[in-house]
Scaffold this motif. Sequence first.
Motif, mmCIF file in Angstrom:
data_model
loop_
_atom_site.group_PDB
_atom_site.id
_atom_site.type_symbol
_atom_site.label_atom_id
_atom_site.label_comp_id
_atom_site.label_asym_id
_atom_site.label_seq_id
_atom_site.Cartn_x
_atom_site.Cartn_y
_atom_site.Cartn_z
ATOM 1 N N ASP A 1 -6.645 -6.196 -28.492
ATOM 2 C CA ASP A 1 -7.795 -5.450 -28.996
ATOM 3 C C ASP A 1 -8.055 -4.179 -28.191
ATOM 4 O O ASP A 1 -8.576 -3.206 -28.732
ATOM 5 N N CYS A 2 -7.683 -4.202 -26.905
ATOM 6 C CA CYS A 2 -7.785 -2.963 -26.118
ATOM 7 C C CYS A 2 -6.902 -1.891 -26.761
ATOM 8 O O CYS A 2 -7.292 -0.732 -26.886
ATOM 9 N N ILE A 3 -5.705 -2.296 -27.147
ATOM 10 C CA ILE A 3 -4.778 -1.346 -27.788
ATOM 11 C C ILE A 3 -5.345 -0.924 -29.152
ATOM 12 O O ILE A 3 -5.380 0.260 -29.487
ATOM 13 N N ARG A 4 -5.811 -1.887 -29.899
ATOM 14 C CA ARG A 4 -6.238 -1.586 -31.280
ATOM 15 C C ARG A 4 -7.543 -0.782 -31.347
ATOM 16 O O ARG A 4 -7.809 -0.152 -32.355
ATOM 17 N N GLU A 5 -8.316 -0.818 -30.265
ATOM 18 C CA GLU A 5 -9.508 0.034 -30.237
ATOM 19 C C GLU A 5 -9.090 1.500 -30.312
ATOM 20 O O GLU A 5 -9.770 2.326 -30.906
ATOM 21 N N ILE A 6 -7.960 1.798 -29.706
ATOM 22 C CA ILE A 6 -7.459 3.181 -29.704
ATOM 23 C C ILE A 6 -6.557 3.417 -30.917
ATOM 24 O O ILE A 6 -6.553 4.480 -31.513
#
Length: 660
Positions: A231-236
């Motif tokens: 989700d850290c990746i997908r936030e961006i």
Amino acid sequence: MPSSVLYHGADYNPEQWLDRPDILRRDIEMMRLAHVNVVSLGIFSWSMLEPEEGEFHFEWMEAIIDRLWAAGIRVDLATPSGARPAWMAYRYEEVRRVNADRTRQLYGMRHNHCYTSPVYREKVKIINQQLARRFGHHPAVMMWHLSNEYGGECHCPLCQRAFQEWLQRKYGTLDHLNRAWNTRFWSHTYTDFSQIESPAPHGEGAMHGLALDWRRFVSHQTIDFMKWERDCIREILPGAKVTVNMMYRFNFINYYDMAKEIDLASWDNYPTWHKPEETVESTALDTAMMHDLIYSLKRRPFWLMESTPSATNWQPVSKMKKPGVQLMSSLQAIAHGSDSVLYFQWRQSPGASEKFHGAVVAHDGRADNRVFVETCAVGRALEDLAAVAGTQKPRQAAIVMDWENKWALEEAQGPRNCGLGYWDEIMLHYAALARAGISIDFVNEDSDLSGYRLIVAPMLYMLREDFAAKLRAFVKGGGTLVFTYWGGVVNETDLCWLGDAPHGLVDVLGVRRAEIDGMFDVETRRCVAVTPDMPAVAHGSVLCEVAALEGAVPLMLYDEDYFAGAPSVTVNRYGEGRAYYLATRFEEDFYGPFYGQVCAGLLSSVWPGELPAGVLATRRDRYLFLQNTASSPVRVGGDTIDKYGTAVYLEEESGLRRIF
Ligand code: GAL
């Protein structure tokens, strides 16, 4: 890139060679020679990306990605959380894992961070998002490789608290929990959630319900950490595609649950080929079983994320693959549903723990050595077979392999505590079906069983009520079930089912378990056939159950000990279907003829003709694969397949056409 691609590549660790631009240039040249079209980058690069807290260096990685892309090579970009920089380990003690004996680990090794630690999660968020911002839109970056081989457990105070909260969410009240674990035994009634601790060598070790929930919690918490990374990746990058590399027969994560949270399943495959005690066919079947399990997790093509092109450096003896075996084992992955063949590692590192691990490019750096030449052949083969990418496997039979069942089974103290061999039991069924050319999936107790003709449920000790109902409905509706000894014993919190066993299935199976006798390793019990379709003689081992017939037809009977005359193999008609019961574990030779009888008129081989010994057949849509695991050529269907050779056929209206 063409629309249909099989990927070929490796873990690439250029950070070890930044002071050798000549080597980095040569890497790209050699990747092109080897038909490499993807690399996994940055898996253990954290200390090169963030050498001091908050100080980031991405230039080197950018130069590498640009150069790869210019050569047409894609990047499966890793988040670096599998190993952390020393500064972090010392500045923030909580990131280091605590062992079951409650000692905190020192800095060192890898794959040993606390999954609960808010500090670790925060540090991971920062680096992952920096990477996502910097490289997420680079055309080379096709997928995110989340961490590396998630696994292990942490017993720190943060994890204890998270475990207690997880239990509170699960059970609601202590009363429910106490009942579910039967805590009145040994006066273990809990009066506060804070009294519950993870199992420890100097603490709790006999509360099976707790131990089973701890395994579930560890799996849950690991997946939760993985979701955090994702989700850290997908936030961006909202659409970012993610994978995780899973492991062989890995015990600590319920991979069915994990697979739901990722786009693509992948795994790392390191069999020891050429073991003196095992044929190449047996090694191939062991590997095939894992490929099929990983395929089943999402029921679609997966990636072979790591394999060695030659040998590992961590097995008791690190055997080289003999000539031809690299191509055979690589194409085996494709035959079982992989859309890639990747290696660990591209270039052998010059120092530290894996300096002698096999690599595509060895310390000699040569392109004319055997391993490199064979890797090029794999690359060419994958290009030839590109049309196979994305194709599906037929749905025929499914074996129930359930992690929660395995944890419960292995935790319980019961009729045999020196090892029950859950995987060994599964392998016996798998190997017989695979040798018969049947396409095999794996399912767990959450799975939908529709579409299968045969369900095999070996040692399903923990049988949930809802799954028992699914099995009943499956057989009633015309399916064939194979159920075994030590099945249907406990519920999902490891409380014994009361009443007739196997729970919920006595009328389906037409047998009732009366007694169970544990066998020492050296013991077997002779069984004899009562029908000509069964092997005349076979031997029970591990556990011998004494069953009472409740309508089933016996196919084999015990022939010795006090239970001589009791059934050891039975079949029962139930509704439109049939249910077989195996009251013990037999030797390998039993299962071929047994499944010959089970499959007659039910399922046929994906290969239309006879399969010579040592030749294994699989199918993906209209592509049929035959692999010869024998060390001499064989004739199959008018063709010759070399030793360790692979033949691929395309099914056309006019018949099968060999395309490889
Ligand atoms: C894998 C791991 C790799 C490498 C490899 C060696 O389990 O993901 O980083 O250590 O083993 O065989």
